[in-house]
Write a protein that holds these residues in place. Structure first.
Motif, short mmCIF file in Angstrom:
data_model
loop_
_atom_site.label_atom_id
_atom_site.label_comp_id
_atom_site.label_asym_id
_atom_site.label_seq_id
_atom_site.Cartn_x
_atom_site.Cartn_y
_atom_site.Cartn_z
N PRO A 48 0.84 -1.21 0.00
CA PRO A 48 0.00 0.00 0.00
C PRO A 48 0.88 1.26 0.00
N ASP A 49 0.28 2.40 -0.21
CA ASP A 49 1.03 3.65 -0.18
C ASP A 49 1.52 3.94 1.23
N CYS A 50 2.70 4.49 1.32
CA CYS A 50 3.25 4.90 2.62
C CYS A 50 2.39 6.03 3.20
N GLU A 51 2.10 5.92 4.51
CA GLU A 51 1.26 6.93 5.16
C GLU A 51 1.98 8.27 5.21
N ASN A 52 3.28 8.22 5.15
CA ASN A 52 4.07 9.43 5.32
C ASN A 52 4.39 10.15 4.01
N CYS A 53 4.85 9.40 2.99
CA CYS A 53 5.32 10.07 1.77
C CYS A 53 4.49 9.72 0.54
N GLY A 54 3.60 8.71 0.65
CA GLY A 54 2.73 8.41 -0.47
C GLY A 54 3.30 7.47 -1.50
N LYS A 55 4.58 7.10 -1.39
CA LYS A 55 5.13 6.12 -2.31
C LYS A 55 4.74 4.73 -1.82
N PRO A 56 4.54 3.79 -2.75
CA PRO A 56 4.12 2.46 -2.29
C PRO A 56 5.26 1.69 -1.63
N TYR A 57 4.90 0.85 -0.65
CA TYR A 57 5.89 -0.08 -0.11
C TYR A 57 6.26 -1.06 -1.22
N ARG A 58 7.49 -1.59 -1.14
CA ARG A 58 7.99 -2.42 -2.23
C ARG A 58 7.22 -3.71 -2.42
N THR A 59 6.78 -4.31 -1.34
CA THR A 59 6.03 -5.55 -1.40
C THR A 59 4.86 -5.46 -0.42
N PRO A 60 3.86 -6.32 -0.57
CA PRO A 60 2.72 -6.28 0.36
C PRO A 60 3.14 -6.49 1.81
N LYS A 61 4.28 -7.15 2.05
CA LYS A 61 4.70 -7.43 3.43
C LYS A 61 5.82 -6.53 3.92
N ALA A 62 6.28 -5.62 3.09
CA ALA A 62 7.39 -4.75 3.49
C ALA A 62 6.99 -3.88 4.68
N LYS A 63 7.90 -3.75 5.63
CA LYS A 63 7.59 -2.99 6.84
C LYS A 63 8.25 -1.62 6.84
N LEU A 64 9.20 -1.42 5.94
CA LEU A 64 9.96 -0.18 5.93
C LEU A 64 9.82 0.51 4.58
N CYS A 65 9.47 1.79 4.61
CA CYS A 65 9.38 2.54 3.35
C CYS A 65 10.77 2.92 2.89
N PRO A 66 11.15 2.52 1.68
CA PRO A 66 12.49 2.82 1.21
C PRO A 66 12.68 4.29 0.86
N ALA A 67 11.60 5.02 0.70
CA ALA A 67 11.72 6.44 0.31
C ALA A 67 11.98 7.33 1.53
N CYS A 68 11.25 7.10 2.61
CA CYS A 68 11.35 8.03 3.74
C CYS A 68 11.70 7.34 5.05
N GLY A 69 11.80 6.00 5.05
CA GLY A 69 12.18 5.29 6.26
C GLY A 69 11.04 5.06 7.23
N ASN A 70 9.83 5.41 6.84
CA ASN A 70 8.66 5.19 7.69
C ASN A 70 8.47 3.70 7.96
N LYS A 71 8.10 3.37 9.20
CA LYS A 71 7.85 1.96 9.54
C LYS A 71 6.37 1.75 9.77
N ARG A 72 5.89 0.56 9.45
CA ARG A 72 4.48 0.26 9.66
C ARG A 72 4.36 -1.13 10.25
N ASP A 73 3.20 -1.41 10.82
CA ASP A 73 2.92 -2.75 11.33
C ASP A 73 2.26 -3.55 10.24
N VAL A 74 2.74 -4.76 10.03
CA VAL A 74 2.11 -5.63 9.04
C VAL A 74 1.54 -6.84 9.75
N ASN A 75 0.28 -7.07 9.56
CA ASN A 75 -0.36 -8.26 10.13
C ASN A 75 -0.20 -9.42 9.16
N GLU A 76 0.47 -10.47 9.62
CA GLU A 76 0.69 -11.58 8.72
C GLU A 76 -0.28 -12.72 8.99
#
Ligand SMILES: [Zn+2]
Ligand SMILES: [Zn+2]
Length: 102
Positions: free
Chosen positions: A74-102
């Protein structure tokens, strides 16, 4: 189809939804079955389909095969760029972290 930033191409590209990508995958595998001189002719159906849908002007069949909305997150909540994969926890553009429910 939605325009999203592609981390591999490093530009905004049209990414295909599930149904569109299924059709593209089929045309891509058809490309391997036909005896045509070059890649451009071999994958003409795929390129025509993608470019007809998106108006993008893609020339590289392999690029289309990773332009799938299901392959990115999904899109990063912080910068709007998409996470690389559906399970990625770290945004490569801005370093934002998110929780992923597996
Ligand atoms: Zn790409
Ligand atoms: Zn971000």
């Amino acid at each position: 189809m939605e325009i999203k930033y592609c981390w591999r191409c490093k530009i905004d590209v049209p990414m295909l939804n599930k149904e569109e990508f299924e059709i593209a995958s089929k045309l891509y595998s058809n490309g391997f079955k036909v005896a045509k001189a070059n890649r451009q002719e071999r994958f003409k159906e795929l390129l025509d389909y993608y470019n007809g849908l998106t108006g993008f002007g893609e020339t590289e069949p392999n690029a289309i095969m990773h332009h799938s909305l299901q392959q990115i997150g999904p899109d990063c909540e912080n910068c709007g760029k998409p996470y690389r994969t559906p399970k990625a926890k770290l945004c490569p553009a801005c370093g934002n972290k998110r929780d992923v429910n597996e």
